[in-house]
Design a protein around this motif. Sequence first.
Motif, PDB file in Angstrom:
ATOM      1  N   LEU A 172       0.855  -1.190   0.000  1.00 39.33           N
ATOM      2  CA  LEU A 172       0.000   0.000   0.000  1.00 39.33           C
ATOM      3  C   LEU A 172       0.887   1.235   0.000  1.00 39.33           C
ATOM      4  O   LEU A 172       1.874   1.298   0.745  1.00 39.33           O
ATOM      5  CB  LEU A 172      -0.931   0.024   1.213  1.00 39.33           C
ATOM      6  CG  LEU A 172      -2.015  -1.060   1.213  1.00 39.33           C
ATOM      7  CD1 LEU A 172      -1.533  -2.300   1.946  1.00 39.33           C
ATOM      8  CD2 LEU A 172      -3.299  -0.542   1.853  1.00 39.33           C
TER       9      LEU A 172
ATOM     10  N   GLN B 213      -5.825  -1.328  -6.896  1.00 41.12           N
ATOM     11  CA  GLN B 213      -6.890  -0.341  -6.723  1.00 41.12           C
ATOM     12  C   GLN B 213      -6.285   0.983  -6.284  1.00 41.12           C
ATOM     13  O   GLN B 213      -5.365   0.997  -5.456  1.00 41.12           O
ATOM     14  CB  GLN B 213      -7.901  -0.812  -5.677  1.00 41.12           C
ATOM     15  CG  GLN B 213      -8.663  -2.064  -6.048  1.00 41.12           C
ATOM     16  CD  GLN B 213      -9.622  -2.515  -4.958  1.00 41.12           C
ATOM     17  OE1 GLN B 213      -9.853  -1.804  -3.974  1.00 41.12           O
ATOM     18  NE2 GLN B 213     -10.181  -3.701  -5.108  1.00 41.12           N
TER      19      GLN B 213
ATOM     20  N   THR C 150      -4.703   6.577  -1.576  1.00 40.52           N
ATOM     21  CA  THR C 150      -3.981   5.315  -1.406  1.00 40.52           C
ATOM     22  C   THR C 150      -3.970   4.523  -2.710  1.00 40.52           C
ATOM     23  O   THR C 150      -4.980   4.474  -3.423  1.00 40.52           O
ATOM     24  CB  THR C 150      -4.631   4.448  -0.309  1.00 40.52           C
ATOM     25  OG1 THR C 150      -4.778   5.224   0.887  1.00 40.52           O
ATOM     26  CG2 THR C 150      -3.792   3.224  -0.002  1.00 40.52           C
TER      27      THR C 150
ATOM     28  N   MET D 281      -3.039   0.540  -3.922  1.00 40.29           N
ATOM     29  CA  MET D 281      -2.879  -0.770  -3.298  1.00 40.29           C
ATOM     30  C   MET D 281      -2.653  -1.842  -4.361  1.00 40.29           C
ATOM     31  O   MET D 281      -3.466  -2.018  -5.265  1.00 40.29           O
ATOM     32  CB  MET D 281      -4.126  -1.103  -2.478  1.00 40.29           C
ATOM     33  CG  MET D 281      -4.083  -2.439  -1.768  1.00 40.29           C
ATOM     34  SD  MET D 281      -5.538  -2.679  -0.726  1.00 40.29           S
ATOM     35  CE  MET D 281      -6.827  -2.799  -1.960  1.00 40.29           C
TER      36      MET D 281
ATOM     37  N   ALA E 110      -2.158  -5.906  -4.557  1.00 38.65           N
ATOM     38  CA  ALA E 110      -2.414  -7.039  -3.661  1.00 38.65           C
ATOM     39  C   ALA E 110      -2.399  -8.355  -4.415  1.00 38.65           C
ATOM     40  O   ALA E 110      -2.772  -8.416  -5.599  1.00 38.65           O
ATOM     41  CB  ALA E 110      -3.756  -6.864  -2.957  1.00 38.65           C
TER      42      ALA E 110
ATOM     43  N   GLU F 285      -6.585  -5.220   3.925  1.00 46.77           N
ATOM     44  CA  GLU F 285      -6.757  -3.802   3.622  1.00 46.77           C
ATOM     45  C   GLU F 285      -6.835  -2.965   4.895  1.00 46.77           C
ATOM     46  O   GLU F 285      -6.285  -1.868   4.970  1.00 46.77           O
ATOM     47  CB  GLU F 285      -8.010  -3.596   2.773  1.00 46.77           C
ATOM     48  CG  GLU F 285      -8.157  -2.185   2.237  1.00 46.77           C
ATOM     49  CD  GLU F 285      -9.293  -2.040   1.249  1.00 46.77           C
ATOM     50  OE1 GLU F 285      -9.647  -0.887   0.927  1.00 46.77           O
ATOM     51  OE2 GLU F 285      -9.835  -3.067   0.790  1.00 46.77           O
ATOM     52  N   ASP F 286      -7.520  -3.493   5.912  1.00 46.52           N
ATOM     53  CA  ASP F 286      -7.633  -2.781   7.185  1.00 46.52           C
ATOM     54  C   ASP F 286      -6.267  -2.619   7.841  1.00 46.52           C
ATOM     55  O   ASP F 286      -5.904  -1.531   8.303  1.00 46.52           O
ATOM     56  CB  ASP F 286      -8.590  -3.541   8.108  1.00 46.52           C
ATOM     57  CG  ASP F 286      -8.794  -2.838   9.444  1.00 46.52           C
ATOM     58  OD1 ASP F 286      -9.111  -1.646   9.439  1.00 46.52           O
ATOM     59  OD2 ASP F 286      -8.608  -3.476  10.489  1.00 46.52           O
TER      60      ASP F 286
ATOM     61  N   ARG G  77      -4.066  -0.100   5.577  1.00 46.34           N
ATOM     62  CA  ARG G  77      -4.492   1.311   5.624  1.00 46.34           C
ATOM     63  C   ARG G  77      -4.236   1.934   6.993  1.00 46.34           C
ATOM     64  O   ARG G  77      -3.817   3.089   7.086  1.00 46.34           O
ATOM     65  CB  ARG G  77      -5.970   1.431   5.246  1.00 46.34           C
ATOM     66  CG  ARG G  77      -6.246   1.227   3.759  1.00 46.34           C
ATOM     67  CD  ARG G  77      -7.717   1.425   3.442  1.00 46.34           C
ATOM     68  NE  ARG G  77      -8.000   1.238   2.039  1.00 46.34           N
ATOM     69  CZ  ARG G  77      -7.889   2.173   1.101  1.00 46.34           C
ATOM     70  NH1 ARG G  77      -7.475   3.381   1.435  1.00 46.34           N
ATOM     71  NH2 ARG G  77      -8.176   1.916  -0.156  1.00 46.34           N
TER      72      ARG G  77
END
Length: 526
Positions: free
Chosen positions: A94, A144, A149, A151, A153, A448-449, A452
């Motif tokens: 990220l 994305q 941000t 990301m 993945a 993702e949590d 971020r």
Amino acid sequence: MAAMVLATARLLLRGSGSWRRSRLRAGAPPHRPFSSGGASPRIPLSSPLPGVPEPVFATVDGQEKFETKVTTLDNGLRVASQNKFGQFCTVGILINSGSRYEAKYLSGIAHFLEKLAFSSTDQFNSKDEILLTLEKHGGICDCQTSRDTTMYAVSADSKGLDTVVGLLADVVLHPRLTDEEIEMTRMAVQFELEDLDMRPDPEPLLTEMIHEAAYRENTVGLHRFCPTENIAKIDREVLHSYLRNYYTPDRMVLAGVGVEHEHLVECARKYLLGTRPAWGCEGAVDVDRSVAQYTGGVVKLERDMSNVSLGPAPFPELTHIMIGLESCSFLEEDFIPFAVLNMMMGGGGSFSAGGPGKGMFTRLYLNVLNRHHWMYNATSYHHSYEDTGLLCVHASADPRQVREMVEILTKEFILMAGTVDVVELERAKTQLMSMLMMNLESRPVIFEDVGRQVLATRSRKLPHELCALIRSVKPEDIRRVASQMLRRKPAVAALGDLSDLPAYEHIQAALSSRDGRLPRIYRLFR
């Protein structure tokens, strides 16, 4: 032989039946030989059995066994992980970059980079090679970008962690960005822009417009999608000038879920430490550190929506309105009350299958959609960033009823700062906690949590901490944050036939009044 066995079995069954009948005739109490007899003590089910080891049960003490671990490498890159049972893992990078940092560049660079992700690199000659490498480990990849941000993945078998981290490092730091790939990306971006204008669901376009109205020409108000006039202007040199400043190790987090932290750190040191990127240097030269400036305002787009959805049952012509007010950043304490307020407003489309968890008891359902059958949609949204936030309500109706629809929305905004029923508040808090915990059942969502939160705060609040904060929200907290929000100028986005749209000054006056009513207009001729 088989016949003999079958005959013996029948005799045994017949014998046992006659023995049972003789016992019953004699008055002996019937019992099963395999159940607890008189020789065994009769122990109630609520008591532990003698001689059996005491069981060890899972405890709910608020402490997770798999806490998030964070390590910072010498170059500033952070490595965050959370272990999770299972064969597969989700790993990604990220980056603190996005459309909000494009003030000094051509708008649309982040959009281009999203489409160019997982193309050819120094180690892989094409996207097909990357996909084939991932398939050996049962992997899939995705990229994305948002306003703040980017990301990259990959989800794959945990045994292929070394390969996955090496691939991610190559994709992020050593993209070739060939002329052919950039030309294909131009076509993909052009198609996406055309699709955005043609799709029946206007929510992505309205979200873009409300940000543009709320933060006029700064930070999160800059275009997230590449403007048509910039498609031909973005080339490798433009992309490298942006990457040089924003794809630096101190702006990155390597996050993983379902992996051992020490192994992930070892892979990060191997592939992401001391690596010279394709654009030549590791250090940033000119980074935009602007803070979001909320301006308020209106963005209107007159458009004929009568032929948006053609077919045997065409969608009716609608006008879409979105009204927003500044809330707060996700770093502030008031972020949780705003999240509860957003859940309390809820809403959705005029048609819903109903059922638990559908939000049928939220304010926008009870006070708007259930009372005004001509409204097709009323939904609350909350967008939050590291330095600002935006709470907005989107509504749709026939163009002839736009003024009445806007007044209904302004009244609902005023009621946010009024009396808060304890039952509806508890329902909103329960629904928010339920949504949080259900989402965190998914490994990609946990990834993702983790990424971020560590990117923004260098640490992570665990779910039980967030739930405790949600439970502590009181009615006075909702009234306080709503009253603060109503002191700001509104942001308005309007799409469709806008002939009956009230003036921006009238909407602002309604949100400053006690009852939310629009100023009355008297006309001699209609």
